[in-house]
Design a protein around this motif. Structure first.
Motif, PDB file in Angstrom:
ATOM      1  N   THR A  53       0.850  -1.183   0.000  1.00 30.48           N
ATOM      2  CA  THR A  53       0.000   0.000   0.000  1.00 30.48           C
ATOM      3  C   THR A  53       0.886   1.233   0.000  1.00 30.48           C
ATOM      4  O   THR A  53       1.733   1.397   0.876  1.00 30.48           O
ATOM      5  CB  THR A  53      -0.918   0.013   1.233  1.00 30.48           C
ATOM      6  N   GLN A 104      -0.134  -0.724 -13.059  1.00 32.18           N
ATOM      7  CA  GLN A 104      -1.436  -0.871 -12.429  1.00 32.18           C
ATOM      8  C   GLN A 104      -2.023   0.514 -12.202  1.00 32.18           C
ATOM      9  O   GLN A 104      -1.303   1.460 -11.929  1.00 32.18           O
ATOM     10  CB  GLN A 104      -1.286  -1.634 -11.110  1.00 32.18           C
ATOM     11  N   GLY A 140      -3.655   3.925 -10.841  1.00 28.01           N
ATOM     12  CA  GLY A 140      -3.589   4.688  -9.601  1.00 28.01           C
ATOM     13  C   GLY A 140      -4.574   5.840  -9.652  1.00 28.01           C
ATOM     14  O   GLY A 140      -5.410   5.927 -10.549  1.00 28.01           O
ATOM     15  N   TYR A 141      -4.479   6.756  -8.710  1.00 23.83           N
ATOM     16  CA  TYR A 141      -5.374   7.905  -8.666  1.00 23.83           C
ATOM     17  C   TYR A 141      -5.073   8.891  -9.794  1.00 23.83           C
ATOM     18  O   TYR A 141      -3.933   9.073 -10.182  1.00 23.83           O
ATOM     19  CB  TYR A 141      -5.248   8.640  -7.331  1.00 23.83           C
ATOM     20  N   THR A 170      -0.316   5.541 -13.211  1.00 23.80           N
ATOM     21  CA  THR A 170      -0.056   4.112 -13.077  1.00 23.80           C
ATOM     22  C   THR A 170       1.115   3.905 -12.127  1.00 23.80           C
ATOM     23  O   THR A 170       1.989   4.759 -11.990  1.00 23.80           O
ATOM     24  CB  THR A 170       0.279   3.460 -14.435  1.00 23.80           C
ATOM     25  N   GLU A 196      -3.059   3.585  -2.013  1.00 30.18           N
ATOM     26  CA  GLU A 196      -3.229   2.823  -3.250  1.00 30.18           C
ATOM     27  C   GLU A 196      -2.540   1.483  -3.050  1.00 30.18           C
ATOM     28  O   GLU A 196      -1.368   1.439  -2.700  1.00 30.18           O
ATOM     29  CB  GLU A 196      -2.587   3.544  -4.433  1.00 30.18           C
ATOM     30  N   THR A 197      -3.242   0.393  -3.273  1.00 28.08           N
ATOM     31  CA  THR A 197      -2.680  -0.939  -3.088  1.00 28.08           C
ATOM     32  C   THR A 197      -2.363  -1.543  -4.448  1.00 28.08           C
ATOM     33  O   THR A 197      -3.215  -1.573  -5.334  1.00 28.08           O
ATOM     34  CB  THR A 197      -3.660  -1.836  -2.315  1.00 28.08           C
ATOM     35  N   VAL A 198      -1.115  -2.002  -4.601  1.00 25.02           N
ATOM     36  CA  VAL A 198      -0.677  -2.602  -5.860  1.00 25.02           C
ATOM     37  C   VAL A 198       0.028  -3.919  -5.570  1.00 25.02           C
ATOM     38  O   VAL A 198       0.551  -4.141  -4.485  1.00 25.02           O
ATOM     39  CB  VAL A 198       0.269  -1.668  -6.654  1.00 25.02           C
ATOM     40  N   ASP A 232       1.016   5.483  -0.054  1.00 26.45           N
ATOM     41  CA  ASP A 232       0.252   6.697   0.224  1.00 26.45           C
ATOM     42  C   ASP A 232       1.135   7.886  -0.127  1.00 26.45           C
ATOM     43  O   ASP A 232       2.122   8.158   0.545  1.00 26.45           O
ATOM     44  CB  ASP A 232      -0.164   6.743   1.689  1.00 26.45           C
TER      45      ASP A 232
END
Length: 87
Positions: free
Chosen positions: A54, A71, A73-74, A78, A62-64, A56
């Motif tokens: 995770t 992947q 993201g906000y 990515t 955001e968990t990847v 921040d």
């Protein structure tokens, strides 16, 4: 006459090189003075278990999965995370 012209050209090129170097105020060695600086960007990383982490960056966690793939993201960004070693 040719010798004098050659010397003038050489002198002019040396002066122009020195003037060009003097116009670059940000060239040189820089050091961060932490006492006079305020760093607002901080990244927090936590292990979420099962090869997931995770992150921040300040906008929320955001968990990847750490598999090296892009992947989402906000904000249309990515994230790609790869584990390089056991620690």
């Amino acid at each position: 006459m040719f010798k004098r012209s050659s010397l003038l050209v050489i002198a002019a090129s040396l002066v122009s090189c020195a003037a060009w170097a003097a116009d670059a105020p940000f060239v040189g060695a820089w050091k961060l003075d932490a006492g006079k600086s305020q760093l607002t960007d901080q990244m927090k990383v936590e292990d979420a278990g099962g090869n997931r982490f995770t992150f921040d960056f300040g906008a929320g966690p955001e968990t990847v999965t750490a598999d090296g793939t892009d992947q989402p993201g906000y904000g249309g960004t990515t994230l790609a995370v790869t584990i390089e070693g056991p620690d």
